[in-house]
Design a protein around this motif. Structure first.
Motif, PDB file in Angstrom:
ATOM      1  N   VAL A 183       3.251   3.565  -1.495  1.00  0.00           N
ATOM      2  CA  VAL A 183       3.547   4.906  -1.987  1.00  0.00           C
ATOM      3  C   VAL A 183       2.245   5.708  -2.087  1.00  0.00           C
ATOM      4  O   VAL A 183       1.158   5.143  -2.282  1.00  0.00           O
ATOM      5  CB  VAL A 183       4.258   4.838  -3.357  1.00  0.00           C
ATOM      6  N   GLY A 184       2.353   7.018  -1.943  1.00  0.00           N
ATOM      7  CA  GLY A 184       1.173   7.856  -2.078  1.00  0.00           C
ATOM      8  C   GLY A 184       0.484   7.639  -3.410  1.00  0.00           C
ATOM      9  O   GLY A 184       1.143   7.445  -4.437  1.00  0.00           O
ATOM     10  N   ALA A 185      -0.836   7.676  -3.401  1.00  0.00           N
ATOM     11  CA  ALA A 185      -1.596   7.342  -4.606  1.00  0.00           C
ATOM     12  C   ALA A 185      -1.503   8.425  -5.677  1.00  0.00           C
ATOM     13  O   ALA A 185      -1.638   8.143  -6.863  1.00  0.00           O
ATOM     14  CB  ALA A 185      -3.054   7.091  -4.253  1.00  0.00           C
ATOM     15  N   THR A 186      -1.288   9.657  -5.274  1.00  0.00           N
ATOM     16  CA  THR A 186      -1.228  10.772  -6.219  1.00  0.00           C
ATOM     17  C   THR A 186       0.021  11.602  -5.929  1.00  0.00           C
ATOM     18  O   THR A 186       0.619  11.497  -4.843  1.00  0.00           O
ATOM     19  CB  THR A 186      -2.464  11.674  -6.088  1.00  0.00           C
ATOM     20  N   PRO A 187       0.428  12.447  -6.869  1.00  0.00           N
ATOM     21  CA  PRO A 187       1.566  13.337  -6.603  1.00  0.00           C
ATOM     22  C   PRO A 187       1.362  14.169  -5.337  1.00  0.00           C
ATOM     23  O   PRO A 187       2.314  14.440  -4.601  1.00  0.00           O
ATOM     24  CB  PRO A 187       1.618  14.207  -7.860  1.00  0.00           C
ATOM     25  N   SER A 188       0.134  14.567  -5.056  1.00  0.00           N
ATOM     26  CA  SER A 188      -0.151  15.339  -3.848  1.00  0.00           C
ATOM     27  C   SER A 188       0.098  14.500  -2.594  1.00  0.00           C
ATOM     28  O   SER A 188       0.667  14.986  -1.603  1.00  0.00           O
ATOM     29  CB  SER A 188      -1.597  15.831  -3.873  1.00  0.00           C
TER      30      SER A 188
END
Length: 430
Positions: free
Chosen positions: A167-172
């Motif tokens: 999963v992406g590491a940050t919300p961005s």
């Protein structure tokens, strides 16, 4: 004439001068006593300060004496004694300018305990007391200090590399993946089958999206340098690195780096920590994160825990970095099953207990499982127990060795902080 002699005899006007003359010596002696003893006490105070500095400094954490003590059995630590003497006479104090200052130092090791003792004596010349025949004042004192030798530790680092760590590491990063995938998928699943068609892991790299596994890999490598910076001797710490497997067809505990004191080699090997590959979506029902199996296998991999007193008596620490969601085939699930036996749940703490019972410390870094409100699977199966993920992990961890951090807060800093916290915990006693 007789009257004049009688008058002189009865006249007392000159007695004050006579009495003063007679009392002058004892009065000067008393005044000199106060001055000379005050000076002697001042010298003694300064020498006590020097002795305290020597006693404590000889046992400083990264001193040569402590390093030597860690490699020896019980006995005298000669290099620490020499250090203490040098520290004593290196103090910038007027007292050490006395001609007759003597110091005797002893530093010994018994078990894991270091004991230093600094005895000093000096002869302080007097000034006023010489009138009374006292040419000097003898002073002496003793300063002691005690410390424990640094703890020898083995770190078994378990890195969760299962598909959910894509999963992406940050919300961005999550938003970027969702906007560039036809099914708005936030996960960079590493599909390798001929008919997969959705190797989002490669897509994430092309989009320069940082995934959670990327951050954890870099943080683990940085941790090896933290170990180097904090060790007293080159063999104080050993590290090994494990993952949940390289592929869905090999979802067993995988050794990335064997237990070693060579932190540069461990760091280099950790480059091999990559996201677990799958043939295609829903391969093996996506049930590829078995905390139960990993902890059970590590319980047999980790050798007997010691007290940390030497290279052959090491403490054992399982350092677990995870997003906290298990997903594996099992029927005794703590949450409702998906299908016949797919169990998605927070960590089952009963598998932590056998390790703790063997005095293996468990340090857990929880990389917060970020909510995915646009993902139907998340909403149905993970959201109901989202609030329990961190609580279960904290229950699995040894007392005081749990840390939660979101990727945007800095996983590397969090891993270093947890590592240092492990170093500061009391040594195990049998």
């Amino acid at each position: 004439m007789r009257g004049q002699w009688q008058h002189l005899w009865q006249n007392k006007a000159g007695n004050f001068g006579i009495m003063t003359a007679l009392l002058m010596v004892p009065l000067l002696g008393v005044a000199g006593l106060a001055i000379d003893f005050s000076n002697a006490m001042s010298v003694r105070t300064q020498l006590f300060a020097a002795a305290d500095a020597a006693a404590v400094g000889a046992l400083a954490e990264k001193s040569s004496g402590v390093a030597a003590a860690m490699t020896m059995g019980d006995g005298t630590v000669s290099i620490a004694e020499a250090d203490a003497k040098n520290l004593f006479f290196a103090q910038n104090t007027v007292a050490l300018q006395q001609d007759d200052v003597n110091v005797d130092v002893s530093v010994s090791k018994t078990g894991s305990t270091l004991q230093s003792r600094v005895n000093f004596s000096a002869v302080v010349p007097t000034t006023f007391l010489r009138i009374l025949g006292k040419d000097s004042i003898d002073i002496s004192g003793t300063a002691t200090s005690q410390n424990q030798t640094a703890t020898y530790m083995d770190f078994y680092i378990l890195v969760d590399n299962t598909p959910s760590m894509g999963v992406g590491a940050t919300p961005s990063d999550i938003a970027t993946m969702e906007s560039h995938t036809p099914d708005s998928c936030a996960f960079a699943c590493h599909e390798t089958g001929q008919n997969a068609g959705k190797d989002y892991y490669t897509l994430a790299q092309q989009l320069h999206v940082t995934t959670r596994i990327d951050v954890v890999r870099e943080a683990t490598q940085a941790l090896t340098q933290t170990a180097v910076s904090n060790r007293v001797t080159p063999d104080q710490f050993r590290m090994a690195v494990y993952t949940f497997g390289t592929s869905a067809d090999d979802d067993q505990l995988k050794t990335v780096s064997d237990l070693s004191t060579d932190m540069n080699q461990v760091s280099s090997n950790t480059t091999g920590v990559q996201l677990m590959t799958i043939l295609q979506q829903n391969y093996k029902n996506d049930a590829l994160t078995s905390f139960d199996n990993a902890l059970t296998q590590l319980n047999t991999t980790i050798s007997a825990a010691g007290q940390g007193t030497g290279p052959s008596d090491r403490q054992k620490i399982l350092f677990f970095v995870t997003d906290g969601v298990g997903d594996s085939p099992k029927t005794n699930c703590t949450e409702p099953l998906s299908g016949a036996n797919r169990c998605q749940e927070p960590i089952d703490t009963s598998f932590c207990t056998p390790l703790k019972n063997r005095n293996v410390k468990i340090a857990i870094l929880y990389t917060t499982y970020l909510p995915l409100p646009q993902d139907g699977w998340y909403n149905e199966w993970i959201s109901p127990f989202q609030s329990q993920i961190g609580k279960r992990l904290q229950s699995c961890a040894s007392a005081g060795l749990y840390f939660e951090v979101s990727p945007s807060q800095g996983i590397s800093d969090a891993m270093n902080a947890l590592f240092l916290k492990v170093l500061q915990t009391p040594r195990l006693t049998g």
